[in-house]
Design a protein around this motif. Structure first.
Motif, PDB file in Angstrom:
ATOM      1  N   ASN A 185       0.443  -1.153   7.279  1.00 29.98           N
ATOM      2  CA  ASN A 185       1.073  -1.582   6.031  1.00 29.98           C
ATOM      3  C   ASN A 185       1.844  -0.441   5.367  1.00 29.98           C
ATOM      4  O   ASN A 185       2.623  -0.673   4.443  1.00 29.98           O
ATOM      5  CB  ASN A 185       0.049  -2.137   5.045  1.00 29.98           C
ATOM      6  CG  ASN A 185      -0.620  -3.398   5.517  1.00 29.98           C
ATOM      7  OD1 ASN A 185      -1.827  -3.531   5.400  1.00 29.98           O
ATOM      8  ND2 ASN A 185       0.134  -4.336   6.058  1.00 29.98           N
ATOM      9  N   THR A 186       1.618   0.779   5.812  1.00 26.64           N
ATOM     10  CA  THR A 186       2.370   1.935   5.352  1.00 26.64           C
ATOM     11  C   THR A 186       3.295   2.322   6.495  1.00 26.64           C
ATOM     12  O   THR A 186       2.837   2.593   7.599  1.00 26.64           O
ATOM     13  CB  THR A 186       1.428   3.102   4.990  1.00 26.64           C
ATOM     14  OG1 THR A 186       0.478   2.637   4.037  1.00 26.64           O
ATOM     15  CG2 THR A 186       2.192   4.273   4.421  1.00 26.64           C
ATOM     16  N   SER A 239      10.719   3.566   6.516  1.00 26.30           N
ATOM     17  CA  SER A 239      11.933   2.766   6.486  1.00 26.30           C
ATOM     18  C   SER A 239      13.103   3.692   6.788  1.00 26.30           C
ATOM     19  O   SER A 239      13.330   4.651   6.044  1.00 26.30           O
ATOM     20  CB  SER A 239      12.080   2.120   5.105  1.00 26.30           C
ATOM     21  OG  SER A 239      13.300   1.436   5.014  1.00 26.30           O
ATOM     22  N   SER A 281      -0.687  -5.254  -3.829  1.00 23.59           N
ATOM     23  CA  SER A 281      -0.048  -4.460  -2.773  1.00 23.59           C
ATOM     24  C   SER A 281      -1.040  -3.622  -1.973  1.00 23.59           C
ATOM     25  O   SER A 281      -0.634  -2.817  -1.141  1.00 23.59           O
ATOM     26  CB  SER A 281       1.016  -3.536  -3.378  1.00 23.59           C
ATOM     27  OG  SER A 281       2.070  -4.289  -3.914  1.00 23.59           O
ATOM     28  N   ARG A 301       8.208  -7.242  -1.746  1.00 29.32           N
ATOM     29  CA  ARG A 301       8.380  -6.228  -2.806  1.00 29.32           C
ATOM     30  C   ARG A 301       7.612  -4.968  -2.410  1.00 29.32           C
ATOM     31  O   ARG A 301       6.566  -4.664  -2.972  1.00 29.32           O
ATOM     32  CB  ARG A 301       7.914  -6.788  -4.152  1.00 29.32           C
ATOM     33  CG  ARG A 301       8.799  -7.909  -4.688  1.00 29.32           C
ATOM     34  CD  ARG A 301       8.410  -8.356  -6.081  1.00 29.32           C
ATOM     35  NE  ARG A 301       6.997  -8.659  -6.240  1.00 29.32           N
ATOM     36  CZ  ARG A 301       6.433  -9.835  -6.032  1.00 29.32           C
ATOM     37  NH1 ARG A 301       7.152 -10.857  -5.651  1.00 29.32           N
ATOM     38  NH2 ARG A 301       5.142 -10.011  -6.216  1.00 29.32           N
ATOM     39  N   ASP A 302       8.162  -4.260  -1.445  1.00 27.26           N
ATOM     40  CA  ASP A 302       7.523  -3.049  -0.939  1.00 27.26           C
ATOM     41  C   ASP A 302       7.603  -1.936  -1.975  1.00 27.26           C
ATOM     42  O   ASP A 302       8.505  -1.906  -2.811  1.00 27.26           O
ATOM     43  CB  ASP A 302       8.173  -2.619   0.371  1.00 27.26           C
ATOM     44  CG  ASP A 302       7.961  -3.651   1.474  1.00 27.26           C
ATOM     45  OD1 ASP A 302       7.206  -4.624   1.260  1.00 27.26           O
ATOM     46  OD2 ASP A 302       8.564  -3.490   2.551  1.00 27.26           O
ATOM     47  N   MET A 357       7.134   3.572   2.918  1.00 23.46           N
ATOM     48  CA  MET A 357       6.932   2.427   2.044  1.00 23.46           C
ATOM     49  C   MET A 357       5.543   1.839   2.274  1.00 23.46           C
ATOM     50  O   MET A 357       4.961   1.984   3.342  1.00 23.46           O
ATOM     51  CB  MET A 357       7.980   1.344   2.356  1.00 23.46           C
ATOM     52  CG  MET A 357       9.426   1.809   2.292  1.00 23.46           C
ATOM     53  SD  MET A 357       9.976   2.324   0.662  1.00 23.46           S
ATOM     54  CE  MET A 357       9.976   0.773  -0.217  1.00 23.46           C
ATOM     55  N   LEU A 358       5.044   1.144   1.257  1.00 22.03           N
ATOM     56  CA  LEU A 358       3.818   0.353   1.371  1.00 22.03           C
ATOM     57  C   LEU A 358       4.238  -1.097   1.245  1.00 22.03           C
ATOM     58  O   LEU A 358       4.894  -1.470   0.261  1.00 22.03           O
ATOM     59  CB  LEU A 358       2.821   0.716   0.267  1.00 22.03           C
ATOM     60  CG  LEU A 358       1.577  -0.170   0.174  1.00 22.03           C
ATOM     61  CD1 LEU A 358       0.753  -0.097   1.458  1.00 22.03           C
ATOM     62  CD2 LEU A 358       0.735   0.233  -1.029  1.00 22.03           C
ATOM     63  N   GLU A 359       3.878  -1.913   2.230  1.00 22.48           N
ATOM     64  CA  GLU A 359       4.237  -3.325   2.175  1.00 22.48           C
ATOM     65  C   GLU A 359       3.656  -3.948   0.922  1.00 22.48           C
ATOM     66  O   GLU A 359       2.488  -3.749   0.605  1.00 22.48           O
ATOM     67  CB  GLU A 359       3.694  -4.066   3.401  1.00 22.48           C
ATOM     68  CG  GLU A 359       4.417  -3.718   4.674  1.00 22.48           C
ATOM     69  CD  GLU A 359       3.848  -4.448   5.879  1.00 22.48           C
ATOM     70  OE1 GLU A 359       2.805  -5.144   5.762  1.00 22.48           O
ATOM     71  OE2 GLU A 359       4.441  -4.320   6.956  1.00 22.48           O
ATOM     72  N   GLY A 360       4.480  -4.695   0.239  1.00 25.42           N
ATOM     73  CA  GLY A 360       4.038  -5.397  -0.959  1.00 25.42           C
ATOM     74  C   GLY A 360       4.175  -6.895  -0.764  1.00 25.42           C
ATOM     75  O   GLY A 360       4.843  -7.358   0.160  1.00 25.42           O
TER      76      GLY A 360
END
Length: 181
Positions: free
Chosen positions: A120-121, A124, A113, A152-153, A145-148
């Motif tokens: 990427n942060t 939401s 992640s 799956r963030d 959120m942090l993109e995962g």
């Protein structure tokens, strides 16, 4: 506020704690998340300097590199790597801080992640309007959120809490005072 921030305790109380508390109170604010990540990440520099290289060598602090080899702490960067070994969320917070500073990273971390770009942060938005639904039943607040991988963030609040707690425990174990008198 202190006129001079010249030790870990002052850095923790004057920068880390306010940034952390302000983000907790505004969990959908990316700017506050970036500030929180930056101050948490740079706490490693302050802790490293507070005790010095000889201390970290004497306690045998190390990290595992990408090949699986155990490498002894030998500078502030390797100290940060050792913290990431203790708490993998530290690597994510470090890379969020660095992506916020540099826009993008040419070498993101090894965590799946790990961000490679500031975007990427993200924030939401709330899905439900609090005026329509009871906040006790539905989550009605925006969250950073942090993109995962694979959608799956990760909730930044959980990353920040983990790293914050890691510093509290780590510093207590190594005699680095954090709490204001």
């Amino acid at each position: 506020m202190n006129a001079k921030i010249d030790d870990c305790k002052k850095y923790w109380n004057e920068l880390v704690e306010p940034d952390y508390q302000e983000f907790q109170a505004n969990q959908g604010d990316v700017r506050k998340a970036f500030h929180c990540a930056i101050s948490l990440f740079h706490m490693a520099d302050w802790v490293y300097k507070e005790k010095g290289l000889n201390y970290w060598k004497s306690v045998g602090l190390h990290f595992t590199d990408r090949t699986g080899a155990a490498i002894a702490v030998h500078d502030h960067k390797s100290f940060a790597n050792a913290l990431a070994t203790i708490d993998p969320n530290f690597e994510l917070v470090r890379n969020i801080a660095n992506s916020a500073k540099h826009f993008s990273l040419s070498k993101p971390g090894s965590h799946p992640s790990s961000p490679s770009h500031a975007a990427n942060t993200y924030s939401s938005p709330a899905v439900f309007s609090p005026s329509v639904f009871s906040p006790a039943v539905f989550d009605t607040t925006a969250k950073v959120m942090l993109e995962g991988p694979g959608g799956r963030d990760l909730l930044f609040l959980n990353l920040a809490k983990s790293v914050h707690e890691t510093f509290e425990k780590f510093c207590a174990n190594h005699g680095v005072a954090l709490k204001a008198d």
